[in-house]
Design an enzyme around this catalytic site. Structure first.
Site, PDB file in Angstrom:
ATOM      1  N   ASP A  28       4.870  15.430  11.172  1.00 38.01           N
ATOM      2  CA  ASP A  28       4.801  14.619   9.939  1.00 38.01           C
ATOM      3  C   ASP A  28       3.729  13.546  10.146  1.00 38.01           C
ATOM      4  O   ASP A  28       3.248  13.340  11.265  1.00 38.01           O
ATOM      5  CB  ASP A  28       6.165  13.948   9.682  1.00 38.01           C
ATOM      6  CG  ASP A  28       6.142  13.058   8.441  1.00 38.01           C
ATOM      7  OD1 ASP A  28       5.545  13.460   7.420  1.00 38.01           O
ATOM      8  OD2 ASP A  28       6.699  11.944   8.477  1.00 38.01           O
ATOM      9  N   SER A  29       3.422  12.839   9.063  1.00 36.07           N
ATOM     10  CA  SER A  29       2.489  11.719   9.169  1.00 36.07           C
ATOM     11  C   SER A  29       3.110  10.558   9.958  1.00 36.07           C
ATOM     12  O   SER A  29       2.396   9.673  10.400  1.00 36.07           O
ATOM     13  CB  SER A  29       2.116  11.248   7.767  1.00 36.07           C
ATOM     14  OG  SER A  29       3.286  10.943   7.040  1.00 36.07           O
ATOM     15  N   TYR A  60      -0.234   9.616   4.663  1.00 36.18           N
ATOM     16  CA  TYR A  60      -1.072  10.708   4.176  1.00 36.18           C
ATOM     17  C   TYR A  60      -1.103  10.726   2.641  1.00 36.18           C
ATOM     18  O   TYR A  60      -1.994  11.293   2.038  1.00 36.18           O
ATOM     19  CB  TYR A  60      -0.518  12.060   4.642  1.00 36.18           C
ATOM     20  CG  TYR A  60      -0.760  12.425   6.091  1.00 36.18           C
ATOM     21  CD1 TYR A  60      -1.313  11.527   7.005  1.00 36.18           C
ATOM     22  CD2 TYR A  60      -0.433  13.707   6.535  1.00 36.18           C
ATOM     23  CE1 TYR A  60      -1.524  11.897   8.327  1.00 36.18           C
ATOM     24  CE2 TYR A  60      -0.645  14.091   7.854  1.00 36.18           C
ATOM     25  CZ  TYR A  60      -1.178  13.185   8.746  1.00 36.18           C
ATOM     26  OH  TYR A  60      -1.385  13.566  10.055  1.00 36.18           O
ATOM     27  N   GLY A  61      -0.070  10.113   2.049  1.00 39.98           N
ATOM     28  CA  GLY A  61       0.177  10.269   0.614  1.00 39.98           C
ATOM     29  C   GLY A  61      -0.921   9.742  -0.299  1.00 39.98           C
ATOM     30  O   GLY A  61      -1.001  10.130  -1.460  1.00 39.98           O
ATOM     31  N   ASN A  92       5.689  16.560   3.044  1.00 39.51           N
ATOM     32  CA  ASN A  92       5.367  17.181   1.748  1.00 39.51           C
ATOM     33  C   ASN A  92       3.874  17.138   1.456  1.00 39.51           C
ATOM     34  O   ASN A  92       3.308  18.105   0.967  1.00 39.51           O
ATOM     35  CB  ASN A  92       6.114  16.463   0.633  1.00 39.51           C
ATOM     36  CG  ASN A  92       7.587  16.810   0.597  1.00 39.51           C
ATOM     37  OD1 ASN A  92       8.011  17.671  -0.154  1.00 39.51           O
ATOM     38  ND2 ASN A  92       8.391  16.157   1.420  1.00 39.51           N
ATOM     39  N   THR A  93       3.248  16.003   1.773  1.00 35.02           N
ATOM     40  CA  THR A  93       1.827  15.855   1.444  1.00 35.02           C
ATOM     41  C   THR A  93       1.001  16.858   2.249  1.00 35.02           C
ATOM     42  O   THR A  93       0.102  17.517   1.707  1.00 35.02           O
ATOM     43  CB  THR A  93       1.364  14.412   1.726  1.00 35.02           C
ATOM     44  OG1 THR A  93       2.313  13.509   1.146  1.00 35.02           O
ATOM     45  CG2 THR A  93       0.012  14.145   1.129  1.00 35.02           C
ATOM     46  N   GLU A 170       9.644   2.398   5.758  1.00 34.10           N
ATOM     47  CA  GLU A 170       9.076   2.010   7.063  1.00 34.10           C
ATOM     48  C   GLU A 170       9.507   0.590   7.460  1.00 34.10           C
ATOM     49  O   GLU A 170       9.601   0.275   8.628  1.00 34.10           O
ATOM     50  CB  GLU A 170       7.536   2.088   7.011  1.00 34.10           C
ATOM     51  CG  GLU A 170       6.993   3.482   6.756  1.00 34.10           C
ATOM     52  CD  GLU A 170       6.715   4.270   8.029  1.00 34.10           C
ATOM     53  OE1 GLU A 170       6.654   3.664   9.103  1.00 34.10           O
ATOM     54  OE2 GLU A 170       6.577   5.511   7.927  1.00 34.10           O
ATOM     55  N   CYS A 202       9.474  13.861  -0.608  1.00 32.01           N
ATOM     56  CA  CYS A 202       8.774  13.160   0.467  1.00 32.01           C
ATOM     57  C   CYS A 202       9.800  13.008   1.590  1.00 32.01           C
ATOM     58  O   CYS A 202      10.949  12.635   1.318  1.00 32.01           O
ATOM     59  CB  CYS A 202       8.314  11.790  -0.028  1.00 32.01           C
ATOM     60  SG  CYS A 202       7.738  10.708   1.297  1.00 32.01           S
ATOM     61  N   THR A 203       9.396  13.321   2.807  1.00 32.59           N
ATOM     62  CA  THR A 203      10.396  13.366   3.879  1.00 32.59           C
ATOM     63  C   THR A 203      10.945  11.978   4.244  1.00 32.59           C
ATOM     64  O   THR A 203      11.934  11.881   4.962  1.00 32.59           O
ATOM     65  CB  THR A 203       9.823  14.084   5.128  1.00 32.59           C
ATOM     66  OG1 THR A 203       8.547  13.532   5.442  1.00 32.59           O
ATOM     67  CG2 THR A 203       9.684  15.560   4.867  1.00 32.59           C
ATOM     68  N   HIS A 204      10.311  10.929   3.754  1.00 34.37           N
ATOM     69  CA  HIS A 204      10.869   9.582   3.956  1.00 34.37           C
ATOM     70  C   HIS A 204      12.075   9.314   3.035  1.00 34.37           C
ATOM     71  O   HIS A 204      12.933   8.490   3.354  1.00 34.37           O
ATOM     72  CB  HIS A 204       9.824   8.509   3.633  1.00 34.37           C
ATOM     73  CG  HIS A 204       8.844   8.240   4.738  1.00 34.37           C
ATOM     74  ND1 HIS A 204       7.932   9.159   5.171  1.00 34.37           N
ATOM     75  CD2 HIS A 204       8.640   7.125   5.488  1.00 34.37           C
ATOM     76  CE1 HIS A 204       7.202   8.629   6.136  1.00 34.37           C
ATOM     77  NE2 HIS A 204       7.607   7.389   6.350  1.00 34.37           N
TER      78      HIS A 204
HETATM   79  N1  DGL Z   1       6.169  12.024   4.952  1.00 39.74           N
HETATM   80  C1  DGL Z   1       5.177  12.052   3.890  1.00 39.74           C
HETATM   81  C2  DGL Z   1       5.522  13.121   2.862  1.00 39.74           C
HETATM   82  O1  DGL Z   1       6.541  13.795   2.975  1.00 39.74           O
HETATM   83  C3  DGL Z   1       5.090  10.719   3.202  1.00 39.74           C
HETATM   84  C4  DGL Z   1       4.482   9.614   4.012  1.00 39.74           C
HETATM   85  C5  DGL Z   1       2.984   9.563   3.889  1.00 39.74           C
HETATM   86  O2  DGL Z   1       2.459   9.193   2.827  1.00 39.74           O
HETATM   87  O3  DGL Z   1       2.346   9.897   4.862  1.00 39.74           O
HETATM   88  O4  DGL Z   1       4.793  13.323   1.933  1.00 39.74           O
END
Ligand code: DGL
Length: 290
Positions: A28-29, A60-61, A92-93, A170, A202-204
């Site tokens: 993940d990011s 990453y978003g 997801n991104t 975060e 989004c995994t967050h």
């Molecule tokens: N974990 C990222 C996602 O699922 C979101 C966090 C990011 O923007 O990097 O898209």
């Protein structure tokens, strides 16, 4: 504590010989992918996992597809060097922008989180009106409406970018009134469209699922693609005869290994709040070398 799940990371493994003994790579990011890893750990406690969080380059978003793809390719190369038997793009991104490119070059099975999430939402909806909340990148990519449309062309998909959710997560503000207020503003538009299902795209976001659920109300089913992704991984590993056959034994390798591109200590304490099994170390690597 299950004997199969290594609570302290103290139990270790024999050096792997068979393809099925090799670890699964998850990335993940940053920390969000840990919500996917935790589902894999629960569903497949015999599997060894290597997690990479790109903490130096998160988020990453709000980056371009080109940049997210370059980052993802570097991480794939790192994981392949670690001899993983399969890769889960737990972001997801990255799944939206990079999965197709990764699939072309990846010699081991690779899955993302979007197709499993779309499938779960199509199963869950009763009125065919599905909301998706995600990063700006995932929403702009249009991938959720595309994947849902393939499964059920009659469904209506409404997307909403929620850029403030990632920093709130975060910052650890998982139950905070500020998070609740922002959720109210983000979700208002979707609620007015009478959605009955909401994808946490989004995994967050599963980390603030409580607040999101309160705001969305009991009539809306929340879909967390993490669980469905773990199930898809299990199916894939079984089909390819790659499921780890044995419970962990004693040897030299920890069951779970964590790598980051920055802020290893901060990652470790965050990860310990998400993953219910103590994480002893998170190692910083220079991902730009890959
Ligand atoms: N974990 C990222 C996602 O699922 C979101 C966090 C990011 O923007 O990097 O898209």
């Amino acid at each position: 504590m299950s004997a199969e799940v290594n609570a302290s990371n103290a139990a270790v493994f024999e050096a792997p010989a068979e393809a099925s003994d090799r670890p699964v790579g998850v990335f993940d990011s940053g920390v969000g992918g840990l919500t996917v890893m935790r589902e894999i750990m629960k569903l497949m406690p015999k599997e060894r996992i290597i997690y990479f969080g790109d903490t130096a380059r998160v988020p990453y978003g709000n980056k371009s597809g080109e940049t997210v793809t370059r980052f993802s390719e570097q991480i794939m190369r790192f994981l392949l060097k670690e001899d993983v038997k399969a890769i889960v793009v737990a972001c997801n991104t990255a799944s939206a922008y990079a999965l197709e490119a990764l699939e072309r070059d990846c010699p081991v099975p690779i899955i993302g989180v979007i197709v499993p999430g779309a499938a779960a939402a199509v199963r869950a909806t009763r009125n065919g009106r599905i909301g998706v909340i995600a990063t700006a990148g995932t929403i702009a990519s249009g991938i959720y409406p595309r994947e849902i449309g393939k499964l059920n062309p009659d469904s209506r998909v409404l997307g909403k970018a929620c850029p403030l959710f990632v920093p709130l997560v975060e910052e650890g503000l998982w139950q905070d009134p500020v998070t609740r207020e922002i959720a109210r503003r983000y979700l208002e538009e979707l609620m007015n469209e009478d959605i009955d299902t909401l994808i946490l795209g989004c995994t967050h976001y599963p980390l603030i699922q409580g607040v999101i659920g309160e705001v969305a109300g009991a009539g809306v089913t929340l879909v967390n693609p993490a669980y469905e992704t773990a199930r898809q991984l299990e199916i894939l590993l079984r089909e390819r005869e790659l499921l780890s056959p044995e419970a962990p034994g004693l040897g030299n390798e920890p069951q779970y290994r964590f790598y980051v591109s920055d802020m290893a200590e901060q990652f470790k304490s965050f990860a310990n709040a998400i993953i219910p099994y103590g994480i002893l170390t998170a190692k910083k690597i220079d991902i730009e070398r890959y």
